[in-house]
Design a protein around this motif. Structure first.
Motif, PDB file in Angstrom:
ATOM      1  N   GLU A 131       0.821  -1.206   0.000  1.00  0.00           N
ATOM      2  CA  GLU A 131       0.000   0.000   0.000  1.00  0.00           C
ATOM      3  C   GLU A 131       0.860   1.263   0.000  1.00  0.00           C
ATOM      4  O   GLU A 131       0.528   2.246  -0.656  1.00  0.00           O
ATOM      5  CB  GLU A 131      -0.929  -0.005   1.225  1.00  0.00           C
ATOM      6  CG  GLU A 131      -1.873   1.167   1.285  1.00  0.00           C
ATOM      7  CD  GLU A 131      -2.848   1.212   0.121  1.00  0.00           C
ATOM      8  OE1 GLU A 131      -3.212   2.324  -0.287  1.00  0.00           O
ATOM      9  OE2 GLU A 131      -3.242   0.141  -0.365  1.00  0.00           O
ATOM     10  N   VAL A 132       1.982   1.231   0.714  1.00  0.00           N
ATOM     11  CA  VAL A 132       2.900   2.379   0.743  1.00  0.00           C
ATOM     12  C   VAL A 132       3.471   2.636  -0.644  1.00  0.00           C
ATOM     13  O   VAL A 132       3.561   3.784  -1.092  1.00  0.00           O
ATOM     14  CB  VAL A 132       4.032   2.131   1.781  1.00  0.00           C
ATOM     15  CG1 VAL A 132       5.175   3.108   1.590  1.00  0.00           C
ATOM     16  CG2 VAL A 132       3.492   2.235   3.176  1.00  0.00           C
ATOM     17  N   VAL A 133       3.833   1.576  -1.359  1.00  0.00           N
ATOM     18  CA  VAL A 133       4.398   1.736  -2.697  1.00  0.00           C
ATOM     19  C   VAL A 133       3.333   2.237  -3.666  1.00  0.00           C
ATOM     20  O   VAL A 133       3.588   3.128  -4.485  1.00  0.00           O
ATOM     21  CB  VAL A 133       5.026   0.407  -3.187  1.00  0.00           C
ATOM     22  CG1 VAL A 133       5.407   0.477  -4.651  1.00  0.00           C
ATOM     23  CG2 VAL A 133       6.224   0.056  -2.329  1.00  0.00           C
ATOM     24  N   LYS A 134       2.101   1.697  -3.579  1.00  0.00           N
ATOM     25  CA  LYS A 134       1.018   2.124  -4.471  1.00  0.00           C
ATOM     26  C   LYS A 134       0.660   3.592  -4.263  1.00  0.00           C
ATOM     27  O   LYS A 134       0.436   4.317  -5.219  1.00  0.00           O
ATOM     28  CB  LYS A 134      -0.234   1.274  -4.219  1.00  0.00           C
ATOM     29  CG  LYS A 134      -0.205  -0.074  -4.849  1.00  0.00           C
ATOM     30  CD  LYS A 134      -1.529  -0.771  -4.596  1.00  0.00           C
ATOM     31  CE  LYS A 134      -1.490  -2.212  -5.025  1.00  0.00           C
ATOM     32  NZ  LYS A 134      -2.741  -2.898  -4.689  1.00  0.00           N
ATOM     33  N   SER A 135       0.596   4.027  -3.008  1.00  0.00           N
ATOM     34  CA  SER A 135       0.136   5.392  -2.719  1.00  0.00           C
ATOM     35  C   SER A 135       1.230   6.439  -2.876  1.00  0.00           C
ATOM     36  O   SER A 135       0.941   7.633  -2.852  1.00  0.00           O
ATOM     37  CB  SER A 135      -0.422   5.454  -1.296  1.00  0.00           C
ATOM     38  OG  SER A 135       0.621   5.277  -0.354  1.00  0.00           O
ATOM     39  N   GLY A 136       2.468   6.024  -3.020  1.00  0.00           N
ATOM     40  CA  GLY A 136       3.557   6.986  -3.148  1.00  0.00           C
ATOM     41  C   GLY A 136       4.049   7.510  -1.810  1.00  0.00           C
ATOM     42  O   GLY A 136       4.841   8.453  -1.753  1.00  0.00           O
ATOM     43  N   GLU A 137       3.597   6.927  -0.754  1.00  0.00           N
ATOM     44  CA  GLU A 137       4.001   7.340   0.599  1.00  0.00           C
ATOM     45  C   GLU A 137       5.437   6.932   0.920  1.00  0.00           C
ATOM     46  O   GLU A 137       6.019   7.391   1.884  1.00  0.00           O
ATOM     47  CB  GLU A 137       3.039   6.704   1.613  1.00  0.00           C
ATOM     48  CG  GLU A 137       3.281   7.091   3.022  1.00  0.00           C
ATOM     49  CD  GLU A 137       2.110   7.836   3.619  1.00  0.00           C
ATOM     50  OE1 GLU A 137       2.197   8.129   4.808  1.00  0.00           O
ATOM     51  OE2 GLU A 137       1.149   8.107   2.913  1.00  0.00           O
ATOM     52  N   TRP A 138       6.009   6.091   0.078  1.00  0.00           N
ATOM     53  CA  TRP A 138       7.383   5.612   0.311  1.00  0.00           C
ATOM     54  C   TRP A 138       8.375   6.768   0.327  1.00  0.00           C
ATOM     55  O   TRP A 138       9.372   6.713   1.047  1.00  0.00           O
ATOM     56  CB  TRP A 138       7.772   4.561  -0.717  1.00  0.00           C
ATOM     57  CG  TRP A 138       7.826   5.111  -2.123  1.00  0.00           C
ATOM     58  CD1 TRP A 138       6.818   5.144  -3.034  1.00  0.00           C
ATOM     59  CD2 TRP A 138       8.948   5.714  -2.752  1.00  0.00           C
ATOM     60  NE1 TRP A 138       7.226   5.737  -4.184  1.00  0.00           N
ATOM     61  CE2 TRP A 138       8.549   6.108  -4.040  1.00  0.00           C
ATOM     62  CE3 TRP A 138      10.242   5.978  -2.361  1.00  0.00           C
ATOM     63  CZ2 TRP A 138       9.392   6.736  -4.938  1.00  0.00           C
ATOM     64  CZ3 TRP A 138      11.099   6.599  -3.244  1.00  0.00           C
ATOM     65  CH2 TRP A 138      10.676   6.980  -4.517  1.00  0.00           C
ATOM     66  N   ALA A 139       8.118   7.826  -0.442  1.00  0.00           N
ATOM     67  CA  ALA A 139       9.050   8.961  -0.481  1.00  0.00           C
ATOM     68  C   ALA A 139       9.087   9.663   0.879  1.00  0.00           C
ATOM     69  O   ALA A 139      10.169   9.997   1.382  1.00  0.00           O
ATOM     70  CB  ALA A 139       8.639   9.943  -1.566  1.00  0.00           C
ATOM     71  N   ARG A 140       7.924   9.867   1.467  1.00  0.00           N
ATOM     72  CA  ARG A 140       7.871  10.517   2.789  1.00  0.00           C
ATOM     73  C   ARG A 140       8.538   9.636   3.841  1.00  0.00           C
ATOM     74  O   ARG A 140       9.306  10.128   4.683  1.00  0.00           O
ATOM     75  CB  ARG A 140       6.419  10.793   3.184  1.00  0.00           C
ATOM     76  CG  ARG A 140       6.290  11.594   4.474  1.00  0.00           C
ATOM     77  CD  ARG A 140       4.847  12.013   4.711  1.00  0.00           C
ATOM     78  NE  ARG A 140       3.970  10.886   4.895  1.00  0.00           N
ATOM     79  CZ  ARG A 140       3.616  10.412   6.088  1.00  0.00           C
ATOM     80  NH1 ARG A 140       4.052  10.962   7.183  1.00  0.00           N
ATOM     81  NH2 ARG A 140       2.806   9.386   6.176  1.00  0.00           N
ATOM     82  N   LEU A 141       8.288   8.347   3.807  1.00  0.00           N
ATOM     83  CA  LEU A 141       8.904   7.442   4.772  1.00  0.00           C
ATOM     84  C   LEU A 141      10.423   7.387   4.585  1.00  0.00           C
ATOM     85  O   LEU A 141      11.172   7.267   5.564  1.00  0.00           O
ATOM     86  CB  LEU A 141       8.301   6.041   4.651  1.00  0.00           C
ATOM     87  CG  LEU A 141       6.850   5.909   5.106  1.00  0.00           C
ATOM     88  CD1 LEU A 141       6.342   4.496   4.853  1.00  0.00           C
ATOM     89  CD2 LEU A 141       6.697   6.263   6.558  1.00  0.00           C
ATOM     90  N   THR A 142      10.881   7.497   3.346  1.00  0.00           N
ATOM     91  CA  THR A 142      12.320   7.516   3.086  1.00  0.00           C
ATOM     92  C   THR A 142      12.957   8.762   3.672  1.00  0.00           C
ATOM     93  O   THR A 142      14.044   8.699   4.271  1.00  0.00           O
ATOM     94  CB  THR A 142      12.596   7.447   1.569  1.00  0.00           C
ATOM     95  OG1 THR A 142      11.964   6.268   1.056  1.00  0.00           O
ATOM     96  CG2 THR A 142      14.075   7.393   1.280  1.00  0.00           C
ATOM     97  N   VAL A 143      12.297   9.900   3.537  1.00  0.00           N
ATOM     98  CA  VAL A 143      12.820  11.139   4.122  1.00  0.00           C
ATOM     99  C   VAL A 143      12.896  11.007   5.639  1.00  0.00           C
ATOM    100  O   VAL A 143      13.892  11.398   6.266  1.00  0.00           O
ATOM    101  CB  VAL A 143      11.954  12.351   3.708  1.00  0.00           C
ATOM    102  CG1 VAL A 143      12.312  13.585   4.512  1.00  0.00           C
ATOM    103  CG2 VAL A 143      12.106  12.624   2.226  1.00  0.00           C
ATOM    104  N   TYR A 144      11.863  10.432   6.253  1.00  0.00           N
ATOM    105  CA  TYR A 144      11.884  10.225   7.709  1.00  0.00           C
ATOM    106  C   TYR A 144      13.035   9.316   8.119  1.00  0.00           C
ATOM    107  O   TYR A 144      13.701   9.553   9.125  1.00  0.00           O
ATOM    108  CB  TYR A 144      10.569   9.637   8.202  1.00  0.00           C
ATOM    109  CG  TYR A 144       9.403  10.605   8.194  1.00  0.00           C
ATOM    110  CD1 TYR A 144       9.584  11.978   8.179  1.00  0.00           C
ATOM    111  CD2 TYR A 144       8.102  10.129   8.206  1.00  0.00           C
ATOM    112  CE1 TYR A 144       8.523  12.837   8.175  1.00  0.00           C
ATOM    113  CE2 TYR A 144       7.028  10.993   8.204  1.00  0.00           C
ATOM    114  CZ  TYR A 144       7.239  12.347   8.182  1.00  0.00           C
ATOM    115  OH  TYR A 144       6.184  13.211   8.193  1.00  0.00           O
ATOM    116  N   ALA A 145      13.257   8.264   7.338  1.00  0.00           N
ATOM    117  CA  ALA A 145      14.341   7.330   7.669  1.00  0.00           C
ATOM    118  C   ALA A 145      15.700   8.006   7.545  1.00  0.00           C
ATOM    119  O   ALA A 145      16.576   7.811   8.400  1.00  0.00           O
ATOM    120  CB  ALA A 145      14.264   6.106   6.754  1.00  0.00           C
TER     121      ALA A 145
END
Length: 169
Positions: A131-145
């Motif tokens: 779901e993270v990959v589909k919604s594009g939320e991975w970019a925000r999570l990458t910045v947090y990491a």
């Protein structure tokens, strides 16, 4: 010297245990007013004892820490005033952020455990990552990491007092 040793022993010993006698006689039941006044008296006595112990602890702490504070202020020299000013400014900025963001400490241990449990369950769930990959939320999570990793590395640099490696002499 003797006074400080006695005070230290008193503070280390902790609170003393007292056994209080009953306030009522077995022949007549106590009235509510007598019981209330007796409870208030006991509470005030306990408060007085706690206040006296706190005063003794404060006096002891100031006697012990006063030379340390004097020595530290001597080491800072002319930097003492700017450091105090910058710390005061930082404290005020953090207060404003705390109130503007409506931050507050966790109210219970169960809320902390629940939050970390949710994070751990999401991290282990394959469906969540899809779901993270589909919604594009991975970019925000990458910045947090990357932010978390950067803060960790800054902490390491500060701890080592060196950017690369440890100073070995």
């Amino acid at each position: 010297m003797q006074h400080s040793m006695a005070l230290r022993r008193t503070l280390l010993r902790g609170p003393t245990r007292h056994r209080f006698a009953s306030t009522s006689s077995p022949s007549s039941p106590p009235s509510l007013e007598n019981a209330t006044s007796a409870a208030q008296k006991k509470a005030q006595d306990a408060l007085g004892t706690a206040s006296a112990a706190a005063m003794r602890a404060g006096t002891y702490a100031s006697n012990v820490l006063s030379p340390l504070g004097t020595r530290l202020s001597g080491l800072l020299g002319s930097y003492q005033q700017p450091i105090k000013y910058n710390l005061a400014v930082g404290r005020e900025i953090l207060k404003q952020i705390y109130t503007a963001e409506r931050l507050h400490p966790p109210s219970s241990l169960s809320s902390v455990l629940g939050t970390y449990g949710t994070l751990w369950a999401r991290a282990r769930s394959v469906g969540y990552w899809r779901e993270v990959v589909k919604s594009g939320e991975w970019a925000r999570l990458t910045v947090y990491a990357v932010e978390a990793y950067g803060i960790f590395k800054i902490g390491e640099i500060v701890g080592r007092r060196s950017i690369v490696g440890y100073n070995v002499q």
